[in-house]
Design a protein around this motif. Structure first.
Motif, PDB file in Angstrom:
ATOM      1  N   VAL A 295      38.753  46.877  24.935  1.00 54.96           N
ATOM      2  CA  VAL A 295      39.626  47.741  24.140  1.00 54.96           C
ATOM      3  C   VAL A 295      40.954  47.896  24.860  1.00 54.96           C
ATOM      4  O   VAL A 295      40.996  48.246  26.049  1.00 54.96           O
TER       5      VAL A 295
ATOM      6  N   GLY B 236      44.699  49.861  24.641  1.00 53.94           N
ATOM      7  CA  GLY B 236      45.406  50.969  24.021  1.00 53.94           C
ATOM      8  C   GLY B 236      44.798  52.308  24.394  1.00 53.94           C
ATOM      9  O   GLY B 236      43.621  52.407  24.709  1.00 53.94           O
ATOM     10  N   GLU B 237      45.633  53.338  24.358  1.00 58.11           N
ATOM     11  CA  GLU B 237      45.210  54.696  24.707  1.00 58.11           C
ATOM     12  C   GLU B 237      44.355  55.311  23.611  1.00 58.11           C
ATOM     13  O   GLU B 237      44.661  55.157  22.425  1.00 58.11           O
TER      14      GLU B 237
ATOM     15  N   GLN C 118      45.103  51.133  18.915  1.00 57.83           N
ATOM     16  CA  GLN C 118      44.205  50.381  19.775  1.00 57.83           C
ATOM     17  C   GLN C 118      43.811  49.064  19.122  1.00 57.83           C
ATOM     18  O   GLN C 118      43.861  48.926  17.899  1.00 57.83           O
TER      19      GLN C 118
ATOM     20  N   PHE D 150      36.054  52.360  18.586  1.00 61.10           N
ATOM     21  CA  PHE D 150      36.730  51.786  19.731  1.00 61.10           C
ATOM     22  C   PHE D 150      35.991  52.062  21.031  1.00 61.10           C
ATOM     23  O   PHE D 150      36.480  51.759  22.095  1.00 61.10           O
TER      24      PHE D 150
END
Length: 170
Positions: A52, A54-55, A60, A169
């Motif tokens: 994954v 992205g924050e 994401q 996610f």
């Protein structure tokens, strides 16, 4: 498609919270819900690592290849692997609390068959409120192997409706 699985979330955080790796493994049962000569079912074991980027809470992208092993007898569909192969690749783009596009791609074991499924979803509680999370859901499928009785035939389908779950996610 009932399944039993185990998830090891956050095995490693390569870039703080912006890059993570998890692993899921499980056994899944799939059936067409019919009885008699039209009855078909399939059991599979799988391993699904997920990367994954992205924050959490922001945009994401998740990538997860998933090899599978067919368990038991494939007597009713002996050449199913030619059309479904031995795994899939998933790509999910979006926000956990907003719009999300998920793609599942399969390729047959002889690379001459396969399928692609696209799922676009949006949480309904963002539109109408409420505590239950459910999703407005659109789906597109094209390829082989979606139906146990006609898996050798190429099919294309568009579906719209609501779902209680979507790819996460984690």
């Amino acid at each position: 498609k009932p399944e039993v699985h185990y998830l090891w979330p956050g095995l490693t955080n390569l870039g703080g919270r912006a890059i993570s790796l998890s692993l899921q493994t499980g056994v899944q049962h799939e059936s067409n819900g019919r009885d008699g000569p039209s009855s078909r079912s399939l059991n599979m074991a799988y391993l699904r690592p997920k990367l994954v980027l992205g924050e959490p809470g922001g945009w994401q992208a998740a990538f997860s290849p998933s090899p599978v092993v067919y368990l038991g007898d494939l007597g009713d569909n002996p050449d199913l692997a030619r059309y479904r192969g031995y795994g899939d690749v998933r790509l999910v783009l979006g926000k956990s609390n907003s719009v999300q596009l998920a793609t599942i791609a399969r390729i047959g074991n002889q690379a001459d068959r396969g399928s692609v499924q696209l799922d676009l979803s949006y949480p309904m509680n963002k539109l109408i409120g409420g505590g239950l999370t459910w999703y407005l859901h659109g789906q597109f499928f094209t390829g082989y192997g979606e139906n146990f009785l006609r898996y050798r035939e190429r099919s294309t389908a568009y579906r719209f409706g609501f779902s209680l779950y979507r790819e996460s996610f984690k």
